[in-house]
Design an enzyme around this catalytic site. Structure first.
Site, PDB file in Angstrom:
ATOM      1  N   PHE A   1      -1.441   5.898 -28.336  1.00 23.35           N
ATOM      2  CA  PHE A   1      -2.319   7.048 -28.148  1.00 23.35           C
ATOM      3  C   PHE A   1      -1.500   8.338 -28.056  1.00 23.35           C
ATOM      4  O   PHE A   1      -1.818   9.360 -28.668  1.00 23.35           O
ATOM      5  CB  PHE A   1      -3.114   6.777 -26.868  1.00 23.35           C
ATOM      6  CG  PHE A   1      -3.624   7.983 -26.164  1.00 23.35           C
ATOM      7  CD1 PHE A   1      -4.734   8.645 -26.644  1.00 23.35           C
ATOM      8  CD2 PHE A   1      -2.999   8.449 -25.015  1.00 23.35           C
ATOM      9  CE1 PHE A   1      -5.212   9.755 -25.981  1.00 23.35           C
ATOM     10  CE2 PHE A   1      -3.466   9.546 -24.360  1.00 23.35           C
ATOM     11  CZ  PHE A   1      -4.580  10.204 -24.849  1.00 23.35           C
ATOM     12  N   GLU A   2      -0.402   8.227 -27.339  1.00 23.78           N
ATOM     13  CA  GLU A   2       0.451   9.392 -27.135  1.00 23.78           C
ATOM     14  C   GLU A   2       1.216   9.761 -28.410  1.00 23.78           C
ATOM     15  O   GLU A   2       1.410  10.941 -28.720  1.00 23.78           O
ATOM     16  CB  GLU A   2       1.431   9.046 -26.023  1.00 23.78           C
ATOM     17  CG  GLU A   2       2.280  10.180 -25.574  1.00 23.78           C
ATOM     18  CD  GLU A   2       3.013   9.810 -24.298  1.00 23.78           C
ATOM     19  OE1 GLU A   2       2.745   8.734 -23.733  1.00 23.78           O
ATOM     20  OE2 GLU A   2       3.854  10.604 -23.879  1.00 23.78           O
TER      21      GLU A   2
ATOM     22  N   GLU B   1      -1.471   2.400  -9.473  1.00 21.14           N
ATOM     23  CA  GLU B   1      -1.842   3.124 -10.694  1.00 21.14           C
ATOM     24  C   GLU B   1      -3.356   3.288 -10.731  1.00 21.14           C
ATOM     25  O   GLU B   1      -4.101   2.321 -10.606  1.00 21.14           O
ATOM     26  CB  GLU B   1      -1.380   2.373 -11.950  1.00 21.14           C
ATOM     27  CG  GLU B   1      -1.703   3.177 -13.205  1.00 21.14           C
ATOM     28  CD  GLU B   1      -1.332   2.478 -14.505  1.00 21.14           C
ATOM     29  OE1 GLU B   1      -0.906   1.307 -14.457  1.00 21.14           O
ATOM     30  OE2 GLU B   1      -1.506   3.112 -15.563  1.00 21.14           O
TER      31      GLU B   1
ATOM     32  N   ASP C   1      -9.412  10.694 -17.321  1.00 17.58           N
ATOM     33  CA  ASP C   1     -10.492  11.235 -18.160  1.00 17.58           C
ATOM     34  C   ASP C   1     -10.500  12.752 -18.040  1.00 17.58           C
ATOM     35  O   ASP C   1     -10.588  13.283 -16.929  1.00 17.58           O
ATOM     36  CB  ASP C   1     -11.827  10.656 -17.706  1.00 17.58           C
ATOM     37  CG  ASP C   1     -11.849   9.140 -17.845  1.00 17.58           C
ATOM     38  OD1 ASP C   1     -11.724   8.655 -18.973  1.00 17.58           O
ATOM     39  OD2 ASP C   1     -11.946   8.448 -16.809  1.00 17.58           O
TER      40      ASP C   1
ATOM     41  N   ASP D   1     -13.385   1.965  -7.519  1.00 20.06           N
ATOM     42  CA  ASP D   1     -13.011   3.377  -7.432  1.00 20.06           C
ATOM     43  C   ASP D   1     -11.738   3.531  -6.591  1.00 20.06           C
ATOM     44  O   ASP D   1     -11.733   3.258  -5.388  1.00 20.06           O
ATOM     45  CB  ASP D   1     -14.177   4.138  -6.796  1.00 20.06           C
ATOM     46  CG  ASP D   1     -13.942   5.632  -6.761  1.00 20.06           C
ATOM     47  OD1 ASP D   1     -12.824   6.078  -7.056  1.00 20.06           O
ATOM     48  OD2 ASP D   1     -14.907   6.350  -6.435  1.00 20.06           O
TER      49      ASP D   1
ATOM     50  N   ASP E   1      -2.703  14.936 -21.838  1.00 26.31           N
ATOM     51  CA  ASP E   1      -2.512  15.656 -23.106  1.00 26.31           C
ATOM     52  C   ASP E   1      -3.543  16.786 -23.220  1.00 26.31           C
ATOM     53  O   ASP E   1      -3.712  17.357 -24.298  1.00 26.31           O
ATOM     54  CB  ASP E   1      -2.652  14.694 -24.292  1.00 26.31           C
ATOM     55  CG  ASP E   1      -4.013  14.035 -24.339  1.00 26.31           C
ATOM     56  OD1 ASP E   1      -4.579  13.764 -23.255  1.00 26.31           O
ATOM     57  OD2 ASP E   1      -4.518  13.772 -25.441  1.00 26.31           O
TER      58      ASP E   1
ATOM     59  N   GLU F   1      -8.850  -0.002 -11.604  1.00 24.95           N
ATOM     60  CA  GLU F   1      -9.583   0.402 -12.813  1.00 24.95           C
ATOM     61  C   GLU F   1     -11.038  -0.024 -12.621  1.00 24.95           C
ATOM     62  O   GLU F   1     -11.315  -0.987 -11.900  1.00 24.95           O
ATOM     63  CB  GLU F   1      -8.941  -0.302 -14.025  1.00 24.95           C
ATOM     64  CG  GLU F   1      -9.566  -0.073 -15.384  1.00 24.95           C
ATOM     65  CD  GLU F   1      -9.759   1.396 -15.754  1.00 24.95           C
ATOM     66  OE1 GLU F   1     -10.921   1.839 -15.601  1.00 24.95           O
ATOM     67  OE2 GLU F   1      -8.826   2.084 -16.182  1.00 24.95           O
TER      68      GLU F   1
ATOM     69  N   THR G   1       2.897   5.458 -25.309  1.00 18.91           N
ATOM     70  CA  THR G   1       1.785   4.655 -25.838  1.00 18.91           C
ATOM     71  C   THR G   1       1.435   5.097 -27.262  1.00 18.91           C
ATOM     72  O   THR G   1       1.817   6.186 -27.686  1.00 18.91           O
ATOM     73  CB  THR G   1       0.532   4.811 -24.956  1.00 18.91           C
ATOM     74  OG1 THR G   1       0.156   6.194 -24.965  1.00 18.91           O
ATOM     75  CG2 THR G   1       0.776   4.374 -23.538  1.00 18.91           C
TER      76      THR G   1
ATOM     77  N   LYS H   1     -15.778  19.312 -20.943  1.00 17.60           N
ATOM     78  CA  LYS H   1     -16.826  20.344 -20.856  1.00 17.60           C
ATOM     79  C   LYS H   1     -16.808  20.993 -19.475  1.00 17.60           C
ATOM     80  O   LYS H   1     -16.687  20.293 -18.470  1.00 17.60           O
ATOM     81  CB  LYS H   1     -18.210  19.701 -21.070  1.00 17.60           C
ATOM     82  CG  LYS H   1     -18.423  19.258 -22.504  1.00 17.60           C
ATOM     83  CD  LYS H   1     -19.825  18.722 -22.697  1.00 17.60           C
ATOM     84  CE  LYS H   1     -19.947  18.170 -24.109  1.00 17.60           C
ATOM     85  NZ  LYS H   1     -20.927  17.064 -24.186  1.00 17.60           N
TER      86      LYS H   1
HETATM   87  C1  LIG Z   1      -8.648   8.032 -20.389  1.00 16.96           C
HETATM   88  S1  LIG Z   1      -8.386   6.505 -19.604  1.00 16.96           S
HETATM   89  C2  LIG Z   1      -6.620   6.336 -19.597  1.00 16.96           C
HETATM   90  C3  LIG Z   1      -6.176   4.931 -19.362  1.00 16.96           C
HETATM   91  C4  LIG Z   1      -4.658   4.682 -19.319  1.00 16.96           C
HETATM   92  N1  LIG Z   1      -4.045   5.267 -18.145  1.00 16.96           N
HETATM   93  C5  LIG Z   1      -3.982   5.183 -20.573  1.00 16.96           C
HETATM   94  O1  LIG Z   1      -3.115   6.043 -20.477  1.00 16.96           O
HETATM   95  O2  LIG Z   1      -4.328   4.696 -21.656  1.00 16.96           O
HETATM   96  C6  LIG Z   1      -8.774   6.827 -17.905  1.00 16.96           C
HETATM   97  C7  LIG Z   1      -9.153   5.561 -17.149  1.00 16.96           C
HETATM   98  O3  LIG Z   1      -9.307   5.849 -15.774  1.00 16.96           O
HETATM   99  C8  LIG Z   1     -10.353   5.050 -15.258  1.00 16.96           C
HETATM  100  N2  LIG Z   1     -10.821   5.715 -14.032  1.00 16.96           N
HETATM  101  C9  LIG Z   1     -11.367   6.947 -13.939  1.00 16.96           C
HETATM  102  N3  LIG Z   1     -11.642   7.256 -12.662  1.00 16.96           N
HETATM  103  C10 LIG Z   1     -11.236   6.187 -11.917  1.00 16.96           C
HETATM  104  C11 LIG Z   1     -11.281   5.899 -10.524  1.00 16.96           C
HETATM  105  N4  LIG Z   1     -11.758   6.776  -9.644  1.00 16.96           N
HETATM  106  N5  LIG Z   1     -10.811   4.707 -10.108  1.00 16.96           N
HETATM  107  C12 LIG Z   1     -10.326   3.796 -10.986  1.00 16.96           C
HETATM  108  N6  LIG Z   1     -10.254   4.031 -12.326  1.00 16.96           N
HETATM  109  C13 LIG Z   1     -10.715   5.200 -12.777  1.00 16.96           C
HETATM  110  C14 LIG Z   1     -11.359   5.008 -16.381  1.00 16.96           C
HETATM  111  O4  LIG Z   1     -12.179   3.878 -16.279  1.00 16.96           O
HETATM  112  C15 LIG Z   1     -10.467   4.964 -17.619  1.00 16.96           C
HETATM  113  O5  LIG Z   1     -10.230   3.649 -18.047  1.00 16.96           O
END
Ligand SMILES: C[S@@+](CC[C@H](N)C(=O)[O-])C[C@H]1O[C@@H](n2cnc3c(N)ncnc32)[C@H](O)[C@@H]1O
Length: 228
Positions: free
Chosen positions: A210-211, A58, A133, A110, A169, A83, A208, A137
């Site tokens: 959030f969803e 994930e 994310d 990453d 979303d 994460e 979730t 923009k």
């Molecule tokens: C908007 S959040 C969504 C988190 C979770 N999946 C949820 O649905 O609540 C996106 C997450 O992806 C992580 N993230 C973004 N790019 C990443 C990467 N290249 N490797 C690991 N994590 C990453 C960010 O730190 C952030 O916590």
């Protein structure tokens, strides 16, 4: 494959303090169940999980609620959460301990670097990317995770028959995901998807808070499922 070494990261790393409980969980459990992407030379699931089982990766487990739920719901599958956000990882460690999730390991860093350098071709059963994310923009679109080079990389790490499950979303990002994944020669859209390509939320993806809010606010959640 486009060069993944000079890409712009899909996240901005912030130094975040851990709460007292998170710090406690981190000190106690991170050495055992966590690790750094940068230190993984080659992902060896048998060594990591102590057994041979399908592995689902994930990307971006966030605060970890859905991750813990999915690991609990599928004990026969090994779950690897990647994460960069440390408070989220610490919280997931707490959830892991509470629920006794032996099939869950965490990596900080990453996920693109991990896939690129350390995950052998054809290793993974599945990859989940839920609510990445959105970088809404226009000038930030280049930071979006789901781009052709990334999808080609991710697809190559799936075993034949393995899957990539995405959810968002953000309609604009959903369209981009669909376009990019449709164009990836290794991937096929799951047959259960409707004519537009969207899949009703599968039971495997927990709903979730959030969803639920997004739904109340009338924003559609798009699920996309592709199979190698
Ligand atoms: C908007 S959040 C969504 C988190 C979770 N999946 C949820 O649905 O609540 C996106 C997450 O992806 C992580 N993230 C973004 N790019 C990443 C990467 N290249 N490797 C690991 N994590 C990453 C960010 O730190 C952030 O916590």
């Amino acid at each position: 494959m486009p060069d993944t070494h000079h890409r712009i990261p899909s996240f901005v790393h912030q130094r975040n303090r851990l709460s007292e409980g998170q710090q406690h969980a981190w000190d106690r459990w991170w050495p055992e169940y966590g690790g750094d992407v940068a230190e993984v030379e080659r992902l060896e699931p048998e060594a990591l999980f102590g057994r041979t089982a399908p592995v689902v990766l994930e990307i971006g487990s966030g605060m970890g609620d859905a991750t813990a739920e999915m690991a609990a719901a599928a004990p026969e599958v090994d779950h690897l959460a990647v994460e960069v956000y440390e408070p989220g990882l610490a919280r997931l460690l707490m959830l892991r301990q509470e629920a006794g999730l032996e099939n869950l390991r965490l990596l900080r860093g990453d996920a693109v670097d991990l896939l690129d350098r350390a995950v052998p071709e054809g290793l993974l059963e599945g990859i989940r990317i839920f609510f990445p994310d959105p970088w809404p923009k226009r000038r930030h679109h280049k930071r979006r995770l789901v781009q052709p080079g990334f999808v080609a990389l991710a697809a190559s790490r799936l075993r034949p028959g393995g899957w990539l499950h995405l959810a968002t979303d953000w309609e604009h990002y959903a369209l981009q995901m669909r376009e990019v994944c449709d164009a990836c020669p290794l991937l096929h859209r799951a047959p259960a998807a409707g004519p537009e390509g969207w899949l009703p939320r599968p039971d495997s993806r927990p709903l979730t808070k959030f969803e639920q809010r997004a739904e109340r606010e009338g924003r559609a959640i798009r699920d996309l499922l592709y199979v190698r």
